[in-house]
Design an enzyme around this catalytic site. Structure first.
Site: not given
Length: 224
Positions: A160, A199-201, A221
């Site tokens: 994460d 990493e969510w972008g 998320d």
């Protein structure tokens, strides 16, 4: 009943064929399975995970191709011994994490585990059903922790970015170092691990993750 059967990750991911992720486990299809986070957050223990592994089999999901059981944040309180090695609460995890990995494998499934690229996992920053334990990330212990995960028998690791984001780390550098640690661990144990960059972008992982990882996130998320 199996809780929240869905794809393995909680956001859109991109999957890379094995040739583009030499340091990670060779896989030929997108990894599918169950992850503990959306249903249980940090309130997990061996009973929760064992029951979900059982249900993945009895529900027919395993036969449909859902093969991973991923233990997300909440499995660890951040404690280490004098040598810096991860220690776990054996009341929650009798026999330690190798025992739960063995249980998952006994069902013909694969086992996944969670950490963060920074000093703290997401459970330190967001409500999870347990205290905000500090030190639940892998920063400063990359070689040590990923070797431990491999020795415990895990087949998949989700890394994460809550700690990395809070510290302002460079994602490409951090995840490349982690990929190198996974490769060194595999060289010692002979057990490759699927490597998921979470990493969510924000730092455009599609530009650098294909050469170091099997899959990477492109958004936050879906729960939000």
């Amino acid at each position: 009943m199996l809780a929240a059967i869905a794809g393995l990750l909680s956001a859109l991911v991109v999957f890379a064929p094995p040739s583009s992720a030499a340091a990670a486990a060779p896989i030929t299809k997108p990894p599918m399975g169950w992850n503990s986070w959306n249903s249980f957050a940090g309130t997990i223990d061996h009973t929760v995970i064992e029951r979900q592994a059982d249900a993945l089999v009895t529900s027919g999901m395993k036969d449909a191709g859902y093969e991973y059981v991923n233990i997300d944040d909440g499995w660890w309180t951040g404690s280490r011994d004098g040598g810096g090695n991860i220690t776990v609460d054996t009341a929650k995890w009798p026999g330690g994490m190798s025992a739960i990995a063995d249980y998952i494998h006994s069902k013909g499934l694969k086992a996944g585990i969670y950490t963060d690229a920074g000093r703290n996992g997401c459970g330190y920053y967001y409500p999870t059903g347990h205290p905000a334990y500090p030190g639940t990330g892998a920063e400063g212990h990359y070689d040590q922790d990923f070797l431990q995960f491999s020795r415990w028998g895990f087949d998949y690791v989700k890394v994460d970015w809550c700690g990395g984001s809070a510290e302002g780390l460079n994602a490409r550098n951090s995840y490349t170092a982690i990929s190198d640690s996974i490769a060194r661990a595999t060289a010692q144990t002979g057990r490759p691990m699927v490597f998921s960059v979470c990493e969510w972008g924000g730092q455009q992982p599609w530009n650098w993750a294909p050469s170091i990882a099997n899959l990477w996130r492109t958004s936050g998320d879906i729960i939000y």
